[in-house]
Design a protein around this motif. Structure first.
Motif, PDB file in Angstrom:
ATOM      1  N   THR A 274       0.859  -1.191   0.000  1.00  0.00           N
ATOM      2  CA  THR A 274       0.000   0.000   0.000  1.00  0.00           C
ATOM      3  C   THR A 274       0.882   1.224   0.000  1.00  0.00           C
ATOM      4  N   VAL A 275       0.629   2.062  -0.912  1.00  0.00           N
ATOM      5  CA  VAL A 275       1.403   3.289  -1.030  1.00  0.00           C
ATOM      6  C   VAL A 275       0.519   4.434  -0.571  1.00  0.00           C
ATOM      7  N   LYS A 276       1.004   5.094   0.407  1.00  0.00           N
ATOM      8  CA  LYS A 276       0.246   6.226   0.928  1.00  0.00           C
ATOM      9  C   LYS A 276       0.764   7.486   0.254  1.00  0.00           C
ATOM     10  N   GLU A 277      -0.112   8.166  -0.411  1.00  0.00           N
ATOM     11  CA  GLU A 277       0.295   9.393  -1.084  1.00  0.00           C
ATOM     12  C   GLU A 277       0.482  10.493  -0.040  1.00  0.00           C
ATOM     13  N   PRO A 278       1.543  11.273  -0.197  1.00  0.00           N
ATOM     14  CA  PRO A 278       1.758  12.351   0.780  1.00  0.00           C
ATOM     15  C   PRO A 278       0.662  13.400   0.658  1.00  0.00           C
ATOM     16  N   GLU A 279       0.282  13.874   1.802  1.00  0.00           N
ATOM     17  CA  GLU A 279      -0.732  14.919   1.820  1.00  0.00           C
ATOM     18  C   GLU A 279      -0.105  16.226   1.353  1.00  0.00           C
ATOM     19  N   PRO A 280      -0.832  17.000   0.586  1.00  0.00           N
ATOM     20  CA  PRO A 280      -0.251  18.269   0.131  1.00  0.00           C
ATOM     21  C   PRO A 280       0.003  19.190   1.324  1.00  0.00           C
ATOM     22  N   VAL A 281       1.158  19.779   1.302  1.00  0.00           N
ATOM     23  CA  VAL A 281       1.544  20.685   2.380  1.00  0.00           C
ATOM     24  C   VAL A 281       1.408  22.110   1.870  1.00  0.00           C
TER      25      VAL A 281
END
Length: 195
Positions: free
Chosen positions: A50-57
């Protein structure tokens, strides 16, 4: 690759695997043993990482904090960039008798009160030496008494003028110390007349 025991995955795959909370129960030792018995030996278990996409900062710039300009309450107009530092906690500037004595002294040097900036450091106790320099831009700094020394000033010797960069500083007695002592008045005048 054919794997008969899912527990063996941790030995074959060195990277960390992240499981969802609902899937974690499937891979505990207690849950694996009965699960293996139900499946035929030829089955292949595939675990998709499972690849968790980084949340936009979002970068929000810090608000500009504007400090109010430093101001000093002083007597005189500082026309000659000659600053006199005193310490009178109960008065706004300087005692009237001491002001008269100072006026008489500076008249001998062909100066007037408007040529000076008389600053009562009792009301500016947090003022630092650099702040005084920035505000007044003095060429001469006369400090009357130890209590009138600004913070962070270089050490001065009593009644010995000392160049401090673009200005000359002189620390002497306070008027309270001079009014009762002829010797203190003489020592003060000897330094001030050439200052």
């Amino acid at each position: 690759m054919k794997i008969e025991n899912p527990v063996a995955l941790r030995f074959l795959l060195q990277d960390e695997l992240y499981l969802l909370n609902t899937d974690k129960l499937l891979y505990t030792e207690d849950a694996i043993a009965p699960h293996i018995a139900e499946q035929p030996a030829a089955s292949i278990i595939q675990v998709a990482p499972t690849v968790k996409e980084p949340e936009p900062v979002s970068i929000v710039p810090a608000p500009e904090v504007k400090t109010p300009p430093l101001t000093f309450n002083y007597l005189g107009k500082n026309l000659k960039n000659f600053v006199v530092l005193v310490n009178y906690p109960a008065l706004e500037f300087i005692d009237d008798a001491h002001l008269t004595a100072l006026t008489n002294i500076i008249k001998r040097k062909e100066l007037a009160i408007d040529d000076l900036a008389i600053v009562n450091l009792a009301h500016h106790s947090t003022a630092k030496y650099d702040e005084l320099l920035t505000f007044f831009k003095p060429t001469k700094l006369l400090i009357l008494g130890k209590a009138a020394l600004p913070q962070d000033i270089a050490p001065l010797v009593l009644n010995v003028p000392k160049p401090l960069g673009a200005l000359t500083a002189l620390q002497s007695f306070s008027f309270g110390e001079m009014m009762d002592s002829v010797d203190n008045k003489k020592a003060f005048w000897e330094q001030v007349k050439g200052f």
